[in-house]
Design a protein around this motif. Sequence first.
Motif, PDB file in Angstrom:
ATOM      1  N   VAL A  45       0.805  -1.127   0.256  1.00  0.00           N
ATOM      2  CA  VAL A  45       0.010   0.015   0.039  1.00  0.00           C
ATOM      3  C   VAL A  45       0.776   1.366   0.070  1.00  0.00           C
ATOM      4  CG1 VAL A  45      -2.076   1.191   1.210  1.00  0.00           C
ATOM      5  CG2 VAL A  45      -1.695  -1.307   1.545  1.00  0.00           C
ATOM      6  N   PHE A  46       0.698   2.249  -0.825  1.00  0.00           N
ATOM      7  CA  PHE A  46       1.237   3.439  -0.926  1.00  0.00           C
ATOM      8  C   PHE A  46       0.124   4.517  -0.404  1.00  0.00           C
ATOM      9  CE2 PHE A  46       2.655   7.386  -2.485  1.00  0.00           C
ATOM     10  CZ  PHE A  46       4.058   7.447  -2.212  1.00  0.00           C
ATOM     11  N   ILE A  47       0.626   5.240   0.593  1.00  0.00           N
ATOM     12  CA  ILE A  47      -0.307   6.081   1.132  1.00  0.00           C
ATOM     13  C   ILE A  47      -0.308   7.540   0.542  1.00  0.00           C
ATOM     14  CG2 ILE A  47      -1.381   7.246   3.220  1.00  0.00           C
ATOM     15  CD1 ILE A  47      -0.626   4.618   4.752  1.00  0.00           C
TER      16      ILE A  47
ATOM     17  N   ALA B 260       3.874   5.709  -6.690  1.00  0.00           N
ATOM     18  CA  ALA B 260       3.386   4.560  -6.230  1.00  0.00           C
ATOM     19  C   ALA B 260       3.379   3.499  -7.207  1.00  0.00           C
ATOM     20  CB  ALA B 260       1.897   4.553  -5.786  1.00  0.00           C
ATOM     21  N   ASP B 261       3.563   3.679  -8.330  1.00  0.00           N
ATOM     22  CA  ASP B 261       3.429   3.259  -9.658  1.00  0.00           C
ATOM     23  C   ASP B 261       5.106   2.534  -9.884  1.00  0.00           C
ATOM     24  OD1 ASP B 261       1.777   2.240 -11.356  1.00  0.00           O
ATOM     25  OD2 ASP B 261       1.887   3.870 -12.779  1.00  0.00           O
ATOM     26  N   ARG B 262       6.057   3.446  -9.531  1.00  0.00           N
ATOM     27  CA  ARG B 262       7.395   3.126  -9.779  1.00  0.00           C
ATOM     28  C   ARG B 262       7.638   2.175  -8.691  1.00  0.00           C
ATOM     29  NH1 ARG B 262       9.177   8.924  -9.015  1.00  0.00           N
ATOM     30  NH2 ARG B 262       8.294   9.463 -10.827  1.00  0.00           N
ATOM     31  N   LEU B 263       7.234   2.113  -7.347  1.00  0.00           N
ATOM     32  CA  LEU B 263       7.393   1.369  -6.262  1.00  0.00           C
ATOM     33  C   LEU B 263       6.760  -0.074  -6.683  1.00  0.00           C
ATOM     34  CD1 LEU B 263       7.062   3.572  -3.308  1.00  0.00           C
ATOM     35  CD2 LEU B 263       9.134   2.604  -4.459  1.00  0.00           C
ATOM     36  N   GLY B 264       5.862  -0.163  -7.686  1.00  0.00           N
ATOM     37  CA  GLY B 264       5.171  -1.420  -7.689  1.00  0.00           C
ATOM     38  C   GLY B 264       4.120  -1.637  -6.747  1.00  0.00           C
ATOM     39  N   ALA B 265       3.441  -0.566  -6.040  1.00  0.00           N
ATOM     40  CA  ALA B 265       2.462  -0.654  -5.195  1.00  0.00           C
ATOM     41  C   ALA B 265       1.054  -1.314  -5.604  1.00  0.00           C
ATOM     42  CB  ALA B 265       2.337   0.593  -4.616  1.00  0.00           C
ATOM     43  N   ARG B 266       0.846  -2.319  -5.028  1.00  0.00           N
ATOM     44  CA  ARG B 266      -0.533  -2.926  -5.421  1.00  0.00           C
ATOM     45  C   ARG B 266      -1.700  -2.103  -5.167  1.00  0.00           C
ATOM     46  NH1 ARG B 266       2.468  -7.993  -4.670  1.00  0.00           N
ATOM     47  NH2 ARG B 266       2.884  -7.213  -2.456  1.00  0.00           N
ATOM     48  N   HIS B 267      -1.641  -1.341  -3.972  1.00  0.00           N
ATOM     49  CA  HIS B 267      -2.778  -0.288  -3.743  1.00  0.00           C
ATOM     50  C   HIS B 267      -2.212   0.924  -3.476  1.00  0.00           C
ATOM     51  CE1 HIS B 267      -4.612  -4.353  -2.706  1.00  0.00           C
ATOM     52  NE2 HIS B 267      -5.581  -3.775  -3.544  1.00  0.00           N
ATOM     53  N   THR B 268      -3.045   1.944  -3.722  1.00  0.00           N
ATOM     54  CA  THR B 268      -2.618   3.525  -3.111  1.00  0.00           C
ATOM     55  C   THR B 268      -4.062   3.979  -2.461  1.00  0.00           C
ATOM     56  OG1 THR B 268      -1.349   4.014  -4.769  1.00  0.00           O
ATOM     57  CG2 THR B 268      -2.178   5.798  -3.632  1.00  0.00           C
ATOM     58  N   LEU B 269      -3.660   4.008  -1.181  1.00  0.00           N
ATOM     59  CA  LEU B 269      -4.611   4.675  -0.308  1.00  0.00           C
ATOM     60  C   LEU B 269      -4.715   6.437  -0.292  1.00  0.00           C
ATOM     61  CD1 LEU B 269      -6.881   4.008   1.873  1.00  0.00           C
ATOM     62  CD2 LEU B 269      -5.272   4.234   3.487  1.00  0.00           C
ATOM     63  N   ILE B 270      -5.567   6.826  -0.693  1.00  0.00           N
ATOM     64  CA  ILE B 270      -5.593   8.135  -1.005  1.00  0.00           C
ATOM     65  C   ILE B 270      -6.313   8.900   0.210  1.00  0.00           C
ATOM     66  CG2 ILE B 270      -5.932  10.437  -2.543  1.00  0.00           C
ATOM     67  CD1 ILE B 270      -6.018   8.283  -4.863  1.00  0.00           C
ATOM     68  N   VAL B 271      -5.796   9.655   1.184  1.00  0.00           N
ATOM     69  CA  VAL B 271      -6.593  10.215   2.218  1.00  0.00           C
ATOM     70  C   VAL B 271      -6.792  11.546   1.930  1.00  0.00           C
ATOM     71  CG1 VAL B 271      -5.974  10.913   4.678  1.00  0.00           C
ATOM     72  CG2 VAL B 271      -4.993   8.929   3.595  1.00  0.00           C
ATOM     73  N   GLU B 272      -7.966  11.830   1.938  1.00  0.00           N
ATOM     74  CA  GLU B 272      -8.489  13.204   1.817  1.00  0.00           C
ATOM     75  C   GLU B 272      -8.888  14.028   2.955  1.00  0.00           C
ATOM     76  OE1 GLU B 272     -10.869  11.619  -2.340  1.00  0.00           O
ATOM     77  OE2 GLU B 272     -11.739  11.131  -0.240  1.00  0.00           O
ATOM     78  N   PRO B 273      -9.034  15.198   2.560  1.00  0.00           N
ATOM     79  CA  PRO B 273      -9.253  16.145   3.653  1.00  0.00           C
ATOM     80  C   PRO B 273     -10.916  15.683   4.264  1.00  0.00           C
ATOM     81  CG  PRO B 273      -8.944  17.456   1.557  1.00  0.00           C
ATOM     82  CD  PRO B 273      -9.100  15.968   1.224  1.00  0.00           C
TER      83      PRO B 273
END
Length: 409
Positions: free
Chosen positions: A327-329, A370-383
Amino acid sequence: MSPRLKAPRGTFDVLPEAAAGYARLEQAARGLFERAGYGLIETPVFEETELFERGVGDSTDIVRKEMFTFEDQGGRSLTLRPEGTAPICRAYVEHGMHKLAQPVKLWYLGPFFRHERPQAGRYREFHQVGAEAIGTDSPLADAETIMLLSGLLTELEVPGVTLRLGSLGSLGARREYLEELRAYLREHESELSRDVAERIDANPLRAFDADDEGTRAVMASAPQLLDRLEGEDAEHFAAVRELLDGAGIGYELDGSLVRGLDYYTRTIFEFHCDRLGAQSQVGGGGRYDGLVEELGGPPTAAVGWAAGIERILLAIDAPPPEPATDVFIALADGAEPARAMALLNELRSAGRSAELDLGGRGLKGQLKQADRLGARHTLIVEPGGTAQLRDMESGEQREIEPGRVLEEL
Ligand code: AMP
């Protein structure tokens, strides 16, 4: 600008991409040795110079030309270890390991140092993994240690491997043969390289290892020890061969095999890989029944080997590491960094690999990262406490409750 500095000749940095190959090899070795009941030993990176002079032998290339030797501030002569067997035997004697149940089975892994001419597969600082079974003269131990190295190379899928096997006989029996070999070399002295000619008395076996054509031509018809093994030496070698046959380990007999260190007796062997060019030897070893005594211990038979980690990695063309990030946050504009930190912590505590952008990128840049790291998921934290979970492969994105990230994954 100040002049730039470089790593010393023959040394290299292990960068993160390459470190993954080392880690994989270490893990394979650790598992193999644990299953075989070998204990890990670590000895100092430097030792008293005398250990190698006595252990490896003053007439060997290693001791004559290849050691990094220096004086410490107390005037003692120390040497960066060029090999692992002499230090381990020193430790065996120093810690009274002969009083333990025999044999003592040990393995090691670490850096070694030799002042050689650097080329592909040959460095001045390199790494070896090795094993020793100390306190037994049984042919079973020879065959078992060979089986371990064979197993390691198989598990790591090293291609094109062959095993060369020979025997040097015991020290006593070898004396007679060495006289015969010296006489032969003296007859041909003018055809030999200077280096070999100078060592006819001290170390005639080295002639088998010489690179120059003149010496090689002479050695092609030299008497070989393998044809002159007698009595217990011959029986021991026959037993080792029978055990290897039984274990289905193929080998080639090699009567010209000698090893670069003086301490070997009886069985010697080398594993070669045909993908490695000039430096084809991935590992080698043998029996060294006189070494412990030479270092002040009781008479103790032993056998072991060392393999070059860089050569194994070159041979398997170590694959790139698996993507490590689950997971990339990412932080959307105006989102709370503290919230992201808490999620990072929660994911890592649950055993997930998780990363956070530390580079102050915008959202687009973070997704790229996140793509470069090969992350399977990205969690986008919103306001405002919401979050989007994005599957990096399909690009699908859905809103989730940040408190349920683990379940959602
Ligand atoms: P040795 O202790 O000479 O029997 O070497 C054991 C193994 O260590 C060899 O088979 C090589 O794979 C490796 N090795 C020895 N010297 C070097 C070096 N200078 N650079 C890289 N690997 C080496």
